[in-house]
Design a protein around this motif. Structure first.
Motif, PDB file in Angstrom:
ATOM      1  N   LEU A  11      -3.013  -4.446   5.744  1.00  0.00           N
ATOM      2  CA  LEU A  11      -3.417  -5.852   5.770  1.00  0.00           C
ATOM      3  C   LEU A  11      -3.082  -6.528   4.446  1.00  0.00           C
ATOM      4  O   LEU A  11      -2.528  -7.634   4.422  1.00  0.00           O
ATOM      5  CB  LEU A  11      -4.910  -5.942   6.059  1.00  0.00           C
ATOM      6  CG  LEU A  11      -5.417  -7.268   6.635  1.00  0.00           C
ATOM      7  CD1 LEU A  11      -4.857  -7.490   8.026  1.00  0.00           C
ATOM      8  CD2 LEU A  11      -6.929  -7.279   6.683  1.00  0.00           C
ATOM      9  N   TYR A  12      -3.417  -5.866   3.332  1.00  0.00           N
ATOM     10  CA  TYR A  12      -3.135  -6.454   2.028  1.00  0.00           C
ATOM     11  C   TYR A  12      -1.650  -6.388   1.672  1.00  0.00           C
ATOM     12  O   TYR A  12      -1.193  -7.101   0.775  1.00  0.00           O
ATOM     13  CB  TYR A  12      -3.968  -5.764   0.949  1.00  0.00           C
ATOM     14  CG  TYR A  12      -5.398  -6.243   0.942  1.00  0.00           C
ATOM     15  CD1 TYR A  12      -5.738  -7.472   0.400  1.00  0.00           C
ATOM     16  CD2 TYR A  12      -6.420  -5.471   1.490  1.00  0.00           C
ATOM     17  CE1 TYR A  12      -7.045  -7.925   0.404  1.00  0.00           C
ATOM     18  CE2 TYR A  12      -7.730  -5.913   1.505  1.00  0.00           C
ATOM     19  CZ  TYR A  12      -8.034  -7.136   0.950  1.00  0.00           C
ATOM     20  OH  TYR A  12      -9.328  -7.592   0.964  1.00  0.00           O
ATOM     21  N   ASP A  13      -0.910  -5.565   2.384  1.00  0.00           N
ATOM     22  CA  ASP A  13       0.528  -5.460   2.181  1.00  0.00           C
ATOM     23  C   ASP A  13       1.292  -6.393   3.120  1.00  0.00           C
ATOM     24  O   ASP A  13       2.498  -6.258   3.300  1.00  0.00           O
ATOM     25  CB  ASP A  13       0.972  -4.003   2.392  1.00  0.00           C
ATOM     26  CG  ASP A  13       2.350  -3.718   1.819  1.00  0.00           C
ATOM     27  OD1 ASP A  13       2.686  -4.262   0.752  1.00  0.00           O
ATOM     28  OD2 ASP A  13       3.111  -2.944   2.446  1.00  0.00           O
ATOM     29  N   ASN A  14       0.552  -7.317   3.754  1.00  0.00           N
ATOM     30  CA  ASN A  14       1.132  -8.304   4.663  1.00  0.00           C
ATOM     31  C   ASN A  14       1.820  -7.647   5.861  1.00  0.00           C
ATOM     32  O   ASN A  14       2.882  -8.084   6.304  1.00  0.00           O
ATOM     33  CB  ASN A  14       2.113  -9.230   3.920  1.00  0.00           C
ATOM     34  CG  ASN A  14       2.392 -10.514   4.691  1.00  0.00           C
ATOM     35  OD1 ASN A  14       1.531 -11.000   5.432  1.00  0.00           O
ATOM     36  ND2 ASN A  14       3.584 -11.058   4.531  1.00  0.00           N
ATOM     37  N   ARG A  15       1.181  -6.611   6.408  1.00  0.00           N
ATOM     38  CA  ARG A  15       1.670  -5.946   7.618  1.00  0.00           C
ATOM     39  C   ARG A  15       0.522  -5.906   8.637  1.00  0.00           C
ATOM     40  O   ARG A  15      -0.020  -4.851   8.948  1.00  0.00           O
ATOM     41  CB  ARG A  15       2.150  -4.535   7.292  1.00  0.00           C
ATOM     42  CG  ARG A  15       3.368  -4.487   6.399  1.00  0.00           C
ATOM     43  CD  ARG A  15       3.862  -3.068   6.124  1.00  0.00           C
ATOM     44  NE  ARG A  15       3.004  -2.358   5.190  1.00  0.00           N
ATOM     45  CZ  ARG A  15       2.227  -1.327   5.498  1.00  0.00           C
ATOM     46  NH1 ARG A  15       2.169  -0.884   6.762  1.00  0.00           N
ATOM     47  NH2 ARG A  15       1.478  -0.738   4.582  1.00  0.00           N
TER      48      ARG A  15
ATOM     49  N   ALA B 231      -9.302   7.953   7.594  1.00  0.00           N
ATOM     50  CA  ALA B 231      -7.944   7.766   7.073  1.00  0.00           C
ATOM     51  C   ALA B 231      -7.337   6.471   7.610  1.00  0.00           C
ATOM     52  O   ALA B 231      -6.680   5.723   6.873  1.00  0.00           O
ATOM     53  CB  ALA B 231      -7.066   8.957   7.450  1.00  0.00           C
ATOM     54  N   GLU B 232      -7.574   6.176   8.882  1.00  0.00           N
ATOM     55  CA  GLU B 232      -7.020   4.962   9.466  1.00  0.00           C
ATOM     56  C   GLU B 232      -7.718   3.708   8.944  1.00  0.00           C
ATOM     57  O   GLU B 232      -7.135   2.623   8.925  1.00  0.00           O
ATOM     58  CB  GLU B 232      -7.099   5.031  10.995  1.00  0.00           C
ATOM     59  CG  GLU B 232      -6.248   6.142  11.605  1.00  0.00           C
ATOM     60  CD  GLU B 232      -4.819   6.136  11.086  1.00  0.00           C
ATOM     61  OE1 GLU B 232      -4.087   5.159  11.340  1.00  0.00           O
ATOM     62  OE2 GLU B 232      -4.430   7.115  10.404  1.00  0.00           O
ATOM     63  N   ASP B 233      -8.970   3.848   8.506  1.00  0.00           N
ATOM     64  CA  ASP B 233      -9.661   2.728   7.868  1.00  0.00           C
ATOM     65  C   ASP B 233      -8.940   2.342   6.584  1.00  0.00           C
ATOM     66  O   ASP B 233      -8.729   1.152   6.302  1.00  0.00           O
ATOM     67  CB  ASP B 233     -11.109   3.141   7.576  1.00  0.00           C
ATOM     68  CG  ASP B 233     -11.924   2.028   6.940  1.00  0.00           C
ATOM     69  OD1 ASP B 233     -11.861   0.889   7.432  1.00  0.00           O
ATOM     70  OD2 ASP B 233     -12.629   2.304   5.949  1.00  0.00           O
ATOM     71  N   VAL B 234      -8.545   3.331   5.791  1.00  0.00           N
ATOM     72  CA  VAL B 234      -7.765   3.050   4.577  1.00  0.00           C
ATOM     73  C   VAL B 234      -6.415   2.447   4.947  1.00  0.00           C
ATOM     74  O   VAL B 234      -5.990   1.436   4.380  1.00  0.00           O
ATOM     75  CB  VAL B 234      -7.506   4.332   3.748  1.00  0.00           C
ATOM     76  CG1 VAL B 234      -6.895   3.972   2.407  1.00  0.00           C
ATOM     77  CG2 VAL B 234      -8.755   5.144   3.573  1.00  0.00           C
ATOM     78  N   ARG B 235      -5.745   3.079   5.906  1.00  0.00           N
ATOM     79  CA  ARG B 235      -4.389   2.649   6.254  1.00  0.00           C
ATOM     80  C   ARG B 235      -4.388   1.200   6.753  1.00  0.00           C
ATOM     81  O   ARG B 235      -3.492   0.411   6.450  1.00  0.00           O
ATOM     82  CB  ARG B 235      -3.805   3.579   7.319  1.00  0.00           C
ATOM     83  CG  ARG B 235      -2.275   3.558   7.339  1.00  0.00           C
ATOM     84  CD  ARG B 235      -1.714   4.276   8.546  1.00  0.00           C
ATOM     85  NE  ARG B 235      -2.170   5.616   8.745  1.00  0.00           N
ATOM     86  CZ  ARG B 235      -1.534   6.714   8.322  1.00  0.00           C
ATOM     87  NH1 ARG B 235      -0.430   6.592   7.628  1.00  0.00           N
ATOM     88  NH2 ARG B 235      -2.016   7.909   8.585  1.00  0.00           N
TER      89      ARG B 235
ATOM     90  N   ARG C 104      -4.370 -10.985  -3.976  1.00  0.00           N
ATOM     91  CA  ARG C 104      -4.967 -12.183  -3.379  1.00  0.00           C
ATOM     92  C   ARG C 104      -4.965 -13.349  -4.368  1.00  0.00           C
ATOM     93  O   ARG C 104      -4.805 -14.513  -3.986  1.00  0.00           O
ATOM     94  CB  ARG C 104      -6.389 -11.868  -2.922  1.00  0.00           C
ATOM     95  CG  ARG C 104      -6.485 -10.877  -1.771  1.00  0.00           C
ATOM     96  CD  ARG C 104      -6.002 -11.487  -0.451  1.00  0.00           C
ATOM     97  NE  ARG C 104      -6.971 -12.423   0.080  1.00  0.00           N
ATOM     98  CZ  ARG C 104      -8.026 -12.075   0.826  1.00  0.00           C
ATOM     99  NH1 ARG C 104      -8.233 -10.787   1.116  1.00  0.00           N
ATOM    100  NH2 ARG C 104      -8.849 -12.982   1.289  1.00  0.00           N
ATOM    101  N   ALA C 105      -5.154 -13.065  -5.657  1.00  0.00           N
ATOM    102  CA  ALA C 105      -5.113 -14.119  -6.665  1.00  0.00           C
ATOM    103  C   ALA C 105      -3.716 -14.738  -6.765  1.00  0.00           C
ATOM    104  O   ALA C 105      -3.569 -15.957  -6.941  1.00  0.00           O
ATOM    105  CB  ALA C 105      -5.546 -13.571  -8.017  1.00  0.00           C
TER     106      ALA C 105
ATOM    107  N   ASP D  85      -6.061   1.056  -4.386  1.00  0.00           N
ATOM    108  CA  ASP D  85      -6.526   0.235  -5.506  1.00  0.00           C
ATOM    109  C   ASP D  85      -5.481   0.123  -6.607  1.00  0.00           C
ATOM    110  O   ASP D  85      -5.425  -0.877  -7.327  1.00  0.00           O
ATOM    111  CB  ASP D  85      -7.818   0.823  -6.080  1.00  0.00           C
ATOM    112  CG  ASP D  85      -9.034   0.530  -5.209  1.00  0.00           C
ATOM    113  OD1 ASP D  85      -8.952  -0.375  -4.354  1.00  0.00           O
ATOM    114  OD2 ASP D  85     -10.064   1.215  -5.391  1.00  0.00           O
ATOM    115  N   LEU D  86      -4.660   1.155  -6.737  1.00  0.00           N
ATOM    116  CA  LEU D  86      -3.615   1.152  -7.764  1.00  0.00           C
ATOM    117  C   LEU D  86      -2.310   0.533  -7.270  1.00  0.00           C
ATOM    118  O   LEU D  86      -1.356   0.390  -8.045  1.00  0.00           O
ATOM    119  CB  LEU D  86      -3.340   2.590  -8.237  1.00  0.00           C
ATOM    120  CG  LEU D  86      -4.490   3.285  -8.968  1.00  0.00           C
ATOM    121  CD1 LEU D  86      -4.157   4.751  -9.209  1.00  0.00           C
ATOM    122  CD2 LEU D  86      -4.798   2.584 -10.287  1.00  0.00           C
ATOM    123  N   GLY D  87      -2.255   0.192  -5.976  1.00  0.00           N
ATOM    124  CA  GLY D  87      -1.039  -0.403  -5.423  1.00  0.00           C
ATOM    125  C   GLY D  87       0.089   0.579  -5.192  1.00  0.00           C
ATOM    126  O   GLY D  87       1.267   0.195  -5.175  1.00  0.00           O
TER     127      GLY D  87
END
Length: 336
Positions: free
Chosen positions: A149-153, A140-144, A305-306, A110-112
């Motif tokens: 995904l949000y890091d474009n990987r 842990a893999e759910d977070v990863r 995303r914005a 959440d903090l990037g």
């Protein structure tokens, strides 16, 4: 004669060892295995701390959650390494340590904070493995997967989700979440056929899930609908993305207090804005995006995303004054 002599020596040694292994020695071994310096309340307090952090996660900003979660994680470390405990207690401490690291990984997401996400995911996997509770590794893999995904990987997201599925208890909450992660990772990779196949698996779970689910480790039917919105957008199906996003937003807004999920609501709103943009509706896209940016929990994933939406709007509608104004507003907001 040498063989006979050797057997005599070996037999004598064995009998000597047997003589030392008296009932008293066995009782001492049993007593030693249960020796502990932990108070019975120590593990109960850790269990409660994990439950509370998970239950209140979506209602508090990550900056507020971090000190509490970090303090509890350090508490477990102290109990693990500075206090004597039984083998059973060691496994319980490992499980609590792993789940607290999962929570810290979510906060870091959440903090990037990319490096912290990876470090705490690695720790959670190791703690769960050492404790014999591999479900911790699944979480842990759910977070990863989400972070990648949000890091474009998207390929890393797929690998993480697949790895988590291997250790997730069958039909448990982690397995349900990871099945949906697999589907949206395929969508982000542009693999429509694989997405459709994986989405069927996720929707089979959806049919028997509650509509509302409270807490960081809960599952509910709306999460899968929300993932569908993102997935259809990535695959270029704007109409389907709009329908899924509108459905998810309607459910999120109707959630009663304990079940509210402001971050997930905002993500669905950004997905809807992207769909409006693709369908030639820039004004609707901007209005919906502003609702997302007014979220009470404006975390890194929403900001990212914005920014993607802003780039898309600028590319599609370069002469639109409302688009230019939105871009300026977003720049000021993110700078603040």
């Amino acid at each position: 004669m040498k063989r006979r002599t050797a057997l005599t020596v070996i037999s004598g040694a064995a009998l000597g060892a047997l003589a030392l292994n008296t009932p008293g020695v066995a009782s001492a071994d049993t007593h030693h295995a249960t020796l502990t310096q932990l108070d019975p309340a120590d593990l109960a307090k850790l269990e409660l701390a994990v439950d509370r952090l998970g239950a209140t996660y979506s209602s508090k900003p990550p900056q507020e959650l971090w000190p509490t979660a970090a303090r509890q994680r350090h508490r477990v470390f102290t109990l693990q390494h500075q206090r004597r405990h039984s083998l059973r207690e060691a496994r319980e401490l490992g499980r609590h340590a792993g789940m607290l690291s999962v929570i810290l990984a979510w906060i870091a997401h959440d903090l990037g904070e990319d490096n912290l996400v990876q470090a705490y995911c690695d720790d959670a996997w190791t703690q769960g493995e050492q404790a014999g509770v591999r479900e911790v590794g699944a979480w842990a893999e759910d977070v990863r997967s989400t972070h990648a995904l949000y890091d474009n990987r998207p390929l890393d997201a797929l690998v993480a989700a697949t790895r988590g599925m291997v250790v997730a208890p069958r039909n448990g909450n982690a397995a349900v979440r990871l099945s949906a992660q697999v589907a949206r990772a395929y969508a982000r990779l542009g693999k429509a056929d694989e997405f459709e196949e994986a989405a069927v698996h996720a929707h089979n779970y959806q049919e028997r899930l509650p509509l509302h689910g409270a807490g960081l480790f809960a599952v509910d039917a709306v999460r899968i609908t929300s993932y569908d919105a993102s997935s259809h957008m990535w695959l270029g199906h704007a109409d389907r993305a709009r329908a899924a996003a509108q459905e998810a937003i309607g459910h999120y807004r109707a959630f009663p207090g304990p079940f509210q999920a402001p971050t997930r609501l905002a993500i669905a709103q950004v997905d809807l804005a992207q769909a409006h943009s693709a369908l030639g509706e820039p004004d609707a896209a901007i209005a919906t995006a502003r609702q997302a940016l007014a979220s009470s929990r404006l975390v890194d994933s929403i900001r990212g995303r914005a920014q993607q939406l802003d780039r898309t709007l600028q590319r599609r509608y370069p002469q639109n004054s409302a688009v230019a104004q939105f871009g300026e507003e977003l720049h000021v907001l993110l700078a603040a």
